[in-house]
Design an enzyme around this catalytic site. Structure first.
Site, PDB file in Angstrom:
ATOM      1  N   GLU A 165     -10.539  -2.504   3.805  1.00  0.00           N
ATOM      2  CA  GLU A 165      -9.257  -1.953   4.233  1.00  0.00           C
ATOM      3  C   GLU A 165      -9.081  -0.545   3.653  1.00  0.00           C
ATOM      4  OE1 GLU A 165      -6.557  -5.938   4.515  1.00  0.00           O
ATOM      5  OE2 GLU A 165      -6.581  -5.035   2.547  1.00  0.00           O
ATOM      6  N   ASP A 210       0.786  -1.252   0.000  1.00  0.00           N
ATOM      7  CA  ASP A 210       0.000   0.000   0.000  1.00  0.00           C
ATOM      8  C   ASP A 210       0.812   1.292   0.000  1.00  0.00           C
ATOM      9  OD1 ASP A 210      -1.516  -2.126   0.878  1.00  0.00           O
ATOM     10  OD2 ASP A 210      -2.273  -1.125   2.654  1.00  0.00           O
TER      11      ASP A 210
HETATM   12  C1  FRU Z   1      -3.893  -3.679   2.570  1.00  0.00           C
HETATM   13  C2  FRU Z   1      -3.307  -4.078   3.907  1.00  0.00           C
HETATM   14  C3  FRU Z   1      -3.722  -3.089   4.978  1.00  0.00           C
HETATM   15  C4  FRU Z   1      -2.624  -3.199   5.974  1.00  0.00           C
HETATM   16  C5  FRU Z   1      -1.427  -3.430   5.097  1.00  0.00           C
HETATM   17  C6  FRU Z   1      -0.380  -4.299   5.719  1.00  0.00           C
HETATM   18  O1  FRU Z   1      -3.189  -4.146   1.472  1.00  0.00           O
HETATM   19  O2  FRU Z   1      -3.708  -5.378   4.230  1.00  0.00           O
HETATM   20  O3  FRU Z   1      -5.002  -3.321   5.510  1.00  0.00           O
HETATM   21  O4  FRU Z   1      -2.495  -2.049   6.741  1.00  0.00           O
HETATM   22  O5  FRU Z   1      -1.893  -4.020   3.916  1.00  0.00           O
HETATM   23  O6  FRU Z   1       0.773  -4.304   4.966  1.00  0.00           O
END
Ligand code: FRU
Length: 603
Positions: free
Chosen positions: A322, A152
């Site tokens: 998310e 992300d």
């Molecule tokens: C989304 C996610 C988020 C989390 C991050 C962990 O891709 O699963 O929810 O904060 O990646 O790397």
């Protein structure tokens, strides 16, 4: 007791000899039971660690004067070295003597003794780490980490002419692990400078996604114009932590009162913004497993009050929710604005795995109300490789600029790269438009800065195409933008095909009757690393005229397609064994008008 002691000394002596060969200043003690101690006595900056991707993680405790300062997980090489990663020793050696206490194969699926691993011979100290690109599939104009894993984008803010991009980073391997906030900066959104890691794991856990705001009025007491980050501390539980920066986001200090939101459910990815009418901070938090977003408010960024929830029963509910975001956008051609709530979902995307959905409605400072029926799902991008999309806080001129992670959790750890894994999408500017069905949709165009990458154009005049394809050459590197003006009144479909010398192709099709645009990457190159990869993705064109402009952005491992007015976007990864060097256009069921084709090499 005696025998064990003898065995240890012998193995230790043996390994010391090996270590001395590999590089001075590293002494390796094999203690048996998969436990190895690595003593650092040299004064060079980095410890170079060999990685084998098929290995399970070894747990590496970094000790300074005998106290554990950090724990990282590294796939230390057993039989072959895929690549190496650097451990920056500077922060530790400044404070005392450094030793690594390593437990190999924490999951114990492997049977060889750790002392036999090839990694010990190659573990060495070095002044620098060579990050020169070694990858065929490293994009030329998309942001990537120099080495290691990225997922992300998060915590992005704009201040004093600089776009800050933070991202989920594993500096110790090219698969997901050890979440840190990596950091890159840019003054033009297209050329990025890599910066040191901004926030690293601490006793509360690793550093998952979050957001940053600039605290102009010093509401939090960390200083006027301090940059405040909130992120999810992911340890045994997921709680929300603050960190502040008084050097424009270069370094962060964790707030001593963390966690500021010690919630008991699996909640993550806090996204904050200032809401002027109530003079409050607003925060969205993903209640991941419950498929809803929680809205909170605060006056000082430290104490938060729960205001409302949104999402139960709305849109796609098939995965975890998310990475939320929320902002107000103008509706094209009107004086109106509406609010957009962004909800990244995985799995549950329209073509499997990860995708970015959004809801349009209103927000009163406390509650988001969706204006569409609950069953409506809207997607920001109709490809398979567009996830975790969030926007820059404080972008200039009222712009709402977003960037996504150009991958999909279905196969992100397995794509055919090693030195690094994953790129970001192109940055995009958002607005709203009214669809022909009366619904408001987000429009998505490449940020205008992307045009500054254009080299000398090859412009081709308009023509009429039938069943026989008209082909245009692309730059040898395959790295380019194609702008195609079309009118499909006289045909039932138009195919646009990217091709290379190895008979690999990406086939895009406008279907006139269905008013759809599709992209098929089943024969695009290397596809077998995941059964979820060779697919066709389909977007509604929101365009009953079926005439307009198609913009295609091709980089070494990606194709991004945009309607000229942003009515659809589609982002897909591709791994051709050779670059695509021509684009062929043909019509089905009649003739299509190609009003002009422009091909720009991109720098
Ligand atoms: C989304 C996610 C988020 C989390 C991050 C962990 O891709 O699963 O929810 O904060 O990646 O790397």
């Amino acid at each position: 007791m005696k025998t064990i002691f003898r065995k240890i000394t012998i193995v230790a002596a043996l390994m010391c000899a090996t270590a001395a060969q590999a590089g001075d200043g590293v002494t390796i003690h094999q203690l048996g039971d998969r436990n190895t101690m690595v003593r650092i006595d040299g004064d060079k900056r980095y410890l170079i660690m060999p990685v084998q991707e098929s290995m399970p993680d070894a747990k590496v405790d970094i000790l300074v004067n005998g106290n554990v300062r950090q724990t990282i997980f590294v796939r230390l090489a057993d039989s072959q070295i895929d690549y190496t990663v650097p451990l920056d020793l500077a922060p530790y050696t400044r404070q005392g003597r450094v030793m690594l206490n390593i437990i190999s194969e924490v999951d114990r699926t492997h049977s060889r003794e750790a002392s036999d691993f090839v990694c010990w011979e190659e573990m060495r100290l070095a002044e620098g780490f060579d990050s020169t690109n070694r990858e065929q599939y490293r994009p030329a104009y998309h942001h990537t980490p120099l080495w290691g894993w990225m997922n992300d984008p998060n915590g992005m803010f704009y201040k004093d002419g600089v776009w800050h991009l933070y991202f989920q980073a594993n500096p110790y391997g090219s698969k997901w692990q050890n979440m840190n906030w990596g950091h890159s900066t840019s003054t033009d959104l297209v050329h990025w400078t890599h910066q040191p890691i901004a926030i690293e794991p601490n006793g509360l856990g690793s550093v998952f996604s979050g957001s940053c705001v600039v605290d102009h009025n010093n509401t939090a007491g960390f200083g006027r114009d301090a940059v405040i980050a909130m992120y999810t501390s992911a340890g045994h539980s997921q709680v929300q932590s603050l960190a502040y920066s008084t050097d424009n986001g270069q370094t962060f200090t964790n707030y001593s009162g963390n966690p500021v939101i010690p919630n008991s459910r699996e909640m993550r990815d806090p996204n904050m913004f200032w809401y002027e009418p109530t003079q409050s901070w607003v925060l969205l938090l993903a209640n991941a497993l419950e498929q809803e977003m929680v809205i909170l408010s605060s006056k000082d960024l430290k104490t938060w009050t729960e205001e409302s929830h949104f999402g139960k029963g709305y849109g796609s509910q098939f995965g975890v929710w998310e990475c939320p975001d929320m902002f107000e956008l103008p509706v094209a051609g009107t004086k109106q604005t509406k609010w957009v709530l962004v909800c990244n979902i995985n799995p549950g995307g329209p073509f499997g795995g990860s995708a970015t959905q959004y809801f349009v409605g209103s927000f009163d400072g406390h509650k988001f109300t969706c204006e569409s029926p609950a069953y409506v799902s809207k997607w920001m991008d109709y490809g398979k490789d567009h996830y975790a999309t969030v926007s820059w806080s404080g972008a200039p001129n009222g712009r709402r600029t977003v960037i996504g992670w150009m991958s999909n959790w279905q196969y992100s750890n397995d794509v055919p790269t090693q030195q690094f894994r994953s790129a970001n999408t192109l940055p995009r500017d958002l607005a709203l438009f009214m669809g022909e069905d009366g619904e408001a949709y987000v429009s998505c165009v490449p940020s205008p800065e992307v045009e500054t990458l254009r080299g000398a154009v090859s412009a081709h005049e308009g023509t009429t195409v039938g069943a026989e394809a008209v082909a245009y050459s692309l730059p040898e590197s395959g790295v380019c933008e194609i702008v195609l003006d079309y009118n499909l009144k006289g045909c039932t479909a138009m195919d646009i095909e990217l091709r290379n010398d190895a008979d690999e192709r990406v086939v895009m099709t406008f279907d006139v009757a269905k008013r759809e645009f599709a992209m098929n990457r089943a024969k695009s190159g290397i596809v077998k690393f995941s059964r979820h990869f060779p697919v066709t993705t389909i977007a509604p064109t929101h365009n009953s005229r079926m005439s307009g402009t198609l913009r295609l952005f091709i980089d070494r491992c990606s194709v991004e397609a945009f309607d000229g007015e942003g009515r659809f976007a589609m982002t897909n990864l591709v791994f051709p064994t050779k670059p695509y060097t021509n684009v062929a256009v043909r019509a089905q069921g009649g003739k299509a008008k190609v009003n002009g084709v422009k091909i720009y090499p991109l720098k």
